[in-house]
Design an enzyme around this catalytic site. Structure first.
Site, PDB file in Angstrom:
ATOM      1  N   ASP A  19       0.833  -1.198   0.000  1.00  0.00           N
ATOM      2  CA  ASP A  19       0.000   0.000   0.000  1.00  0.00           C
ATOM      3  C   ASP A  19       0.873   1.255   0.000  1.00  0.00           C
ATOM      4  OD1 ASP A  19      -2.351   1.421   0.027  1.00  0.00           O
ATOM      5  OD2 ASP A  19      -2.581   1.348   2.203  1.00  0.00           O
ATOM      6  N   ASN A  67     -10.596  -2.950  -6.209  1.00  0.00           N
ATOM      7  CA  ASN A  67      -9.841  -1.928  -6.943  1.00  0.00           C
ATOM      8  C   ASN A  67     -10.478  -1.516  -8.261  1.00  0.00           C
ATOM      9  OD1 ASN A  67      -6.544  -3.106  -5.879  1.00  0.00           O
ATOM     10  ND2 ASN A  67      -7.908  -1.586  -4.964  1.00  0.00           N
TER      11      ASN A  67
END
Length: 241
Positions: A19, A67
């Site tokens: 991330d 996503n």
């Protein structure tokens, strides 16, 4: 080496939620895809660091089922990046004896990417060094749902006795059925959540949430996290004698 000896020496299987790519790019006044490209370079370094760190299995979270909610430009850019990564890294991965597997809802990806994934798995099939698993179009709940569907189909077809189903049964239907459960899950960027990643498999994993953004995750940082893990006392629900 016994299981207890291995636990003392370090994690055999490390899973990483990579991330912070977008934030890293934004901090530099660049588009988010610039951060994703920088993060892809760190993947190679992490894989190459595994043998010296004693890590046999590395699983990375490349693209989640959630996503798809990102902008069309970013999603398209990520899909293009995945294709280029596979084409660019295939030879190096094979030369470094890295076996690659992909997990996730593969039919949800475009055919060209699926074909490249299949090819990379095939050309590294005989490699017996580091095991790299890449989660693409992956979600933990989705994985469990797909596994449960396959299990139910086997019950309906008479191939599986429902009375025999226990907590050892479902893992045989998961995408990760050939892998050991992760010992350590790392999330970069300072966020302290698991984001639907390896929900079943990480029941007894140790977690490390670190502030480092993924493009800054060097082998040195990787080693420091491994050392932190080795200082922990893993009891798996028991008590120390």
């Amino acid at each position: 080496m016994t299981e207890q000896e291995h636990i003392r020496r370090g994690p055999r299987h490390v899973a990483i939620i990579m991330d912070g790519n977008g934030r890293w790019a934004t901090m530099r006044g660049r588009p988010r895809l610039f951060g994703h490209h920088a993060g892809a370079k760190r993947v190679r370094e992490a894989v190459e660091a595994c043998p010296d760190l004693g890590v046999k299995y590395l699983t990375i979270f490349g693209f989640s089922t959630e996503n798809w909610k990102r902008t069309q430009i970013e999603v398209a850019g990520l899909m293009s990046l995945f294709k280029r990564y596979i084409q660019k890294e295939a030879r190096a991965l094979r030369a470094n004896n890295v076996r690659v597997r992909f997990i996730g809802d593969r039919p949800g990806l475009d055919e060209k990417l699926q074909s490249l994934m299949d090819e990379l798995e095939e050309v590294t099939r005989e490699c017996d060094g580091t095991n790299l698993t890449i989660a693409l179009n992956y979600g933990g709940r989705d994985e469990v749902a797909r596994a449960t569907r396959r299990l139910a189909e086997d019950v309906a077809a008479g191939r599986l006795d429902p009375a025999s189903v226990d907590e050892e049964t479902l893992p045989r239907y998961l995408d990760t059925h050939v892998l050991p459960d992760p010992d350590l899950v790392i999330r970069t960027s300072g966020e302290a959540r698991i984001s639907n990643f390896l929900l079943w498999q990480s029941a007894y994993a140790e977690y490390e949430f670190i502030d480092t953004l993924w493009p800054d995750f060097t082998p040195k940082v990787f080693g420091e996290v491994i050392q932190s893990y080795m200082n922990r006392d893993r009891r798996f629900g028991g008590v120390k004698a």
